[in-house]
Design an enzyme around this catalytic site. Structure first.
Site: not given
Ligand code: AP5
Length: 207
Positions: A15, A86, A120, A153, A164
């Site tokens: 994402k 979410r 990552r 991270r 997660r």
């Molecule tokens: P990346 O693009 O970073 O993936 P992502 O889907 O953004 O993953 P996140 O881990 O950031 O998502 P998340 O939803 O768990 O975390 P968030 O920060 O929102 O890609 C991942 C890896 O894969 C990278 O190394 C990249 O290089 C690689 N990659 C990407 N595309 C690729 C491809 N096509 N092929 C190969 N490799 C690839 O949330 C974190 C925390 O915040 C949550 O756990 C929660 O505690 C809190 N939080 C956030 N939003 C909310 C909400 N709305 N409500 C409540 N709590 C929340």
């Protein structure tokens, strides 16, 4: 072309990677609750700090996150929204404050997700994203963009990544079903190179 775009997917689905590119391509804001919360990990709220929830892989309480999103969308003339909603309560709040042009779900298998999350690395200075195998920097541990240090991270350990994923299946999958039932969801196979996934998203948005 759509300019209020919601990108849904499990942790590690890509994402963040794709949202940044889409926001650049369309000249709109990238609104991401994950980055906003990481920048405010130690902010005191009546529920405690975001850090305690994030390091356990749990969701931060809805009122905290809803306020962040409402403020960000109020200022945005077009956006790519990533990491929100979410759960169904957040989805209801979102539908009260904005209309979406497109909802895209990035579909990726669980084991691929865990490999992506545990490999990552992110730049401590500018936030650029890498993967030790799939998108390595030119020099190990050093950001190509700004020369900053690449770190892991705190929630990208295997144990927290799996937690997660469980939180995603329990809370966020119903959101995906909700948009699917409404007929608003377009699904994109997220298991390809970032360039290929970006092209696939561009194709579905153009339809
Ligand atoms: P990346 O693009 O970073 O993936 P992502 O889907 O953004 O993953 P996140 O881990 O950031 O998502 P998340 O939803 O768990 O975390 P968030 O920060 O929102 O890609 C991942 C890896 O894969 C990278 O190394 C990249 O290089 C690689 N990659 C990407 N595309 C690729 C491809 N096509 N092929 C190969 N490799 C690839 O949330 C974190 C925390 O915040 C949550 O756990 C929660 O505690 C809190 N939080 C956030 N939003 C909310 C909400 N709305 N409500 C409540 N709590 C929340």
């Amino acid at each position: 072309m759509s300019h209020r775009i919601l990108l849904l997917g499990a942790p590690g689905a890509g994402k963040g990677t794709q949202s940044k590119r889409l926001a650049d391509e369309y000249g709109v804001e990238h609104v991401t609750t994950g980055d906003a919360l990481r920048a405010n990990k130690d902010m005191e709220t009546e529920y405690g700090t975001p850090r305690s929830f994030m390091e356990a892989g749990d969701l931060v309480p809805d009122p905290v996150v809803n306020e962040i999103v409402e403020a960000a969308l109020a200022d945005a003339d077009g956006f790519v929204l990533d990491g929100y909603p979410r759960n169904l309560e957040q989805a209801e709040f979102l539908s009260e404050i904005t209309d979406l042009d497109a909802v895209v779900f990035l579909d990726v298998d669980d084991e691929v997700l865990v490999d992506r999350l545990t490999g990552r690395r992110v730049c401590d200075e500018c936030g650029a994203n890498y993967h030790v195998d799939f998108q390595p920097p030119a020099e190990a541990g050093v950001c190509d963009e700004c020369g900053g240090e690449l770190i892991q991270r705190e929630d990208d350990t295997e144990e927290t990544a799996r937690e997660r994923l469980q939180v995603f299946y329990d809370n966020t999958e119903p959101v995906i079903e909700h948009f699917r039932d409404e007929g608003d969801l377009v699904e994109v196979d997220g298991e390809a190179t970032p360039d290929e996934v970006f092209a696939r998203i561009g194709d579905v948005l153009a339809e």
